[in-house]
Design a protein around this motif. Structure first.
Motif, PDB file in Angstrom:
ATOM      1  N   ARG A 123     -51.751  11.979  23.472  1.00 54.00           N
ATOM      2  CA  ARG A 123     -50.882  13.018  22.894  1.00 54.00           C
ATOM      3  C   ARG A 123     -50.194  12.516  21.630  1.00 54.00           C
ATOM      4  N   LEU A 124     -49.752  11.251  21.660  1.00 54.00           N
ATOM      5  CA  LEU A 124     -49.113  10.660  20.480  1.00 54.00           C
ATOM      6  C   LEU A 124     -50.112  10.587  19.323  1.00 54.00           C
ATOM      7  N   ILE A 125     -51.309  10.124  19.603  1.00 54.70           N
ATOM      8  CA  ILE A 125     -52.342  10.015  18.566  1.00 54.70           C
ATOM      9  C   ILE A 125     -52.663  11.391  17.988  1.00 54.70           C
ATOM     10  N   GLY A 126     -52.747  12.402  18.851  1.00 50.03           N
ATOM     11  CA  GLY A 126     -53.007  13.767  18.392  1.00 50.03           C
ATOM     12  C   GLY A 126     -51.911  14.281  17.470  1.00 50.03           C
ATOM     13  N   LEU A 127     -50.654  14.018  17.844  1.00 49.69           N
ATOM     14  CA  LEU A 127     -49.522  14.452  17.013  1.00 49.69           C
ATOM     15  C   LEU A 127     -49.531  13.761  15.654  1.00 49.69           C
ATOM     16  N   ILE A 128     -49.767  12.454  15.658  1.00 51.08           N
ATOM     17  CA  ILE A 128     -49.770  11.706  14.399  1.00 51.08           C
ATOM     18  C   ILE A 128     -50.934  12.157  13.524  1.00 51.08           C
ATOM     19  N   ALA A 129     -52.103  12.381  14.142  1.00 51.60           N
ATOM     20  CA  ALA A 129     -53.270  12.843  13.372  1.00 51.60           C
ATOM     21  C   ALA A 129     -52.996  14.201  12.740  1.00 51.60           C
ATOM     22  N   GLU A 130     -52.323  15.074  13.482  1.00 51.10           N
ATOM     23  CA  GLU A 130     -51.984  16.398  12.946  1.00 51.10           C
ATOM     24  C   GLU A 130     -50.980  16.275  11.803  1.00 51.10           C
ATOM     25  N   ALA A 131     -50.019  15.355  11.944  1.00 50.98           N
ATOM     26  CA  ALA A 131     -49.013  15.154  10.900  1.00 50.98           C
ATOM     27  C   ALA A 131     -49.612  14.492   9.659  1.00 50.98           C
ATOM     28  N   ALA A 132     -50.701  13.756   9.850  1.00 51.57           N
ATOM     29  CA  ALA A 132     -51.321  13.042   8.730  1.00 51.57           C
ATOM     30  C   ALA A 132     -52.074  13.983   7.794  1.00 51.57           C
ATOM     31  N   GLU A 133     -52.452  15.162   8.294  1.00 48.56           N
ATOM     32  CA  GLU A 133     -53.163  16.130   7.457  1.00 48.56           C
ATOM     33  C   GLU A 133     -52.183  16.754   6.476  1.00 48.56           C
ATOM     34  N   LYS A 134     -52.515  16.668   5.213  1.00 49.09           N
ATOM     35  CA  LYS A 134     -51.641  17.241   4.190  1.00 49.09           C
ATOM     36  C   LYS A 134     -51.773  18.759   4.223  1.00 49.09           C
ATOM     37  N   PRO A 135     -50.646  19.470   4.218  1.00 49.42           N
ATOM     38  CA  PRO A 135     -50.733  20.933   4.228  1.00 49.42           C
ATOM     39  C   PRO A 135     -51.316  21.439   2.912  1.00 49.42           C
ATOM     40  N   LYS A 136     -52.136  22.465   3.024  1.00 49.35           N
ATOM     41  CA  LYS A 136     -52.759  23.044   1.840  1.00 49.35           C
ATOM     42  C   LYS A 136     -51.693  23.809   1.055  1.00 49.35           C
ATOM     43  N   PRO A 137     -51.561  23.531  -0.241  1.00 51.18           N
ATOM     44  CA  PRO A 137     -50.524  24.226  -1.008  1.00 51.18           C
ATOM     45  C   PRO A 137     -50.848  25.717  -1.156  1.00 51.18           C
ATOM     46  N   ARG A 138     -49.809  26.522  -1.086  1.00 48.96           N
ATOM     47  CA  ARG A 138     -49.993  27.968  -1.206  1.00 48.96           C
ATOM     48  C   ARG A 138     -50.157  28.325  -2.669  1.00 48.96           C
ATOM     49  N   ILE A 139     -51.167  29.112  -2.946  1.00 47.94           N
ATOM     50  CA  ILE A 139     -51.407  29.580  -4.311  1.00 47.94           C
ATOM     51  C   ILE A 139     -50.901  31.011  -4.391  1.00 47.94           C
ATOM     52  N   LYS A 140     -49.944  31.248  -5.286  1.00 53.66           N
ATOM     53  CA  LYS A 140     -49.383  32.579  -5.415  1.00 53.66           C
ATOM     54  C   LYS A 140     -50.433  33.527  -5.966  1.00 53.66           C
ATOM     55  N   THR A 141     -50.519  34.698  -5.367  1.00 49.72           N
ATOM     56  CA  THR A 141     -51.448  35.722  -5.844  1.00 49.72           C
ATOM     57  C   THR A 141     -50.687  37.020  -6.031  1.00 49.72           C
ATOM     58  N   ARG A 142     -51.246  37.900  -6.828  1.00 52.12           N
ATOM     59  CA  ARG A 142     -50.636  39.205  -7.041  1.00 52.12           C
ATOM     60  C   ARG A 142     -51.661  40.267  -6.691  1.00 52.12           C
ATOM     61  N   PRO A 143     -51.194  41.401  -6.138  1.00 52.00           N
ATOM     62  CA  PRO A 143     -52.135  42.469  -5.852  1.00 52.00           C
ATOM     63  C   PRO A 143     -52.709  43.044  -7.148  1.00 52.00           C
ATOM     64  N   SER A 144     -53.964  43.429  -7.095  1.00 57.53           N
ATOM     65  CA  SER A 144     -54.607  43.979  -8.294  1.00 57.53           C
ATOM     66  C   SER A 144     -54.012  45.354  -8.621  1.00 57.53           C
ATOM     67  N   LEU A 145     -54.273  45.810  -9.825  1.00 59.17           N
ATOM     68  CA  LEU A 145     -53.769  47.107 -10.261  1.00 59.17           C
ATOM     69  C   LEU A 145     -54.291  48.224  -9.369  1.00 59.17           C
ATOM     70  N   SER A 146     -55.596  48.157  -9.041  1.00 58.32           N
ATOM     71  CA  SER A 146     -56.175  49.210  -8.189  1.00 58.32           C
ATOM     72  C   SER A 146     -55.564  49.184  -6.786  1.00 58.32           C
TER      73      SER A 146
END
Length: 140
Positions: free
Chosen positions: A93-116
């Motif tokens: 369980r400890l190894i699983g938690l550390i492995a999950e924490a080691a993954e860098k979160p994907k940065p959010r890319i701001k998007t805008r709705p299209s005109l249509s």
């Protein structure tokens, strides 16, 4: 000193882990009253030389209530009747938690709705308003 491999970049020293054994609750007959089969694993996140600062922060956030104010992660395992199996479960369980924490979160890319898309949304709102208008009683 033996190391426990978590990811290809992270390996923990066994000296960083502190195991204590307690009597487990639940079924097990007389075995549960005389054998300390439950395992409590303590890992000091704040003072661990094996983890980077970003991983430490993510691990503290992921561990939630299992983390003390001092930054010590406490994992309790009592599922098995065997002390060795409970120790392996807690470590996994400890190894699983550390492995999950080691993954860098994907940065959010701001998007805008299209005109249509914005036009479709406004058209739907207008259509909905027309439908609701038809439900009113006539004013004449």
């Amino acid at each position: 000193m033996p190391k426990i491999e978590v990811t290809k970049d992270i390996a923990l020293e066994e000296s960083e882990l502190e195991f204590s054994f307690l009597r487990a609750s639940g079924p097990g007959g007389q075995n549960v009253n005389k054998v300390e089969s439950a395992v409590q694993l303590r890992f000091d996140i704040a003072n661990s030389p094996s983890l980077g600062e970003a991983v430490k922060r993510r691990l503290e956030r992921l561990s939630g209530q299992r983390c003390t104010r001092e930054g010590v992660l406490v994992i309790f395992a009592q599922t098995h009747r065997s002390q060795d199996l409970n120790k392996k479960t807690a470590l996994a369980r400890l190894i699983g938690l550390i492995a999950e924490a080691a993954e860098k979160p994907k940065p959010r890319i701001k998007t805008r709705p299209s005109l249509s898309a914005r036009k479709r949304r406004v058209d739907k709102k207008v259509q909905r308003g027309e439908t609701k208008k038809l439900r009113n009683s006539p004013t004449e």
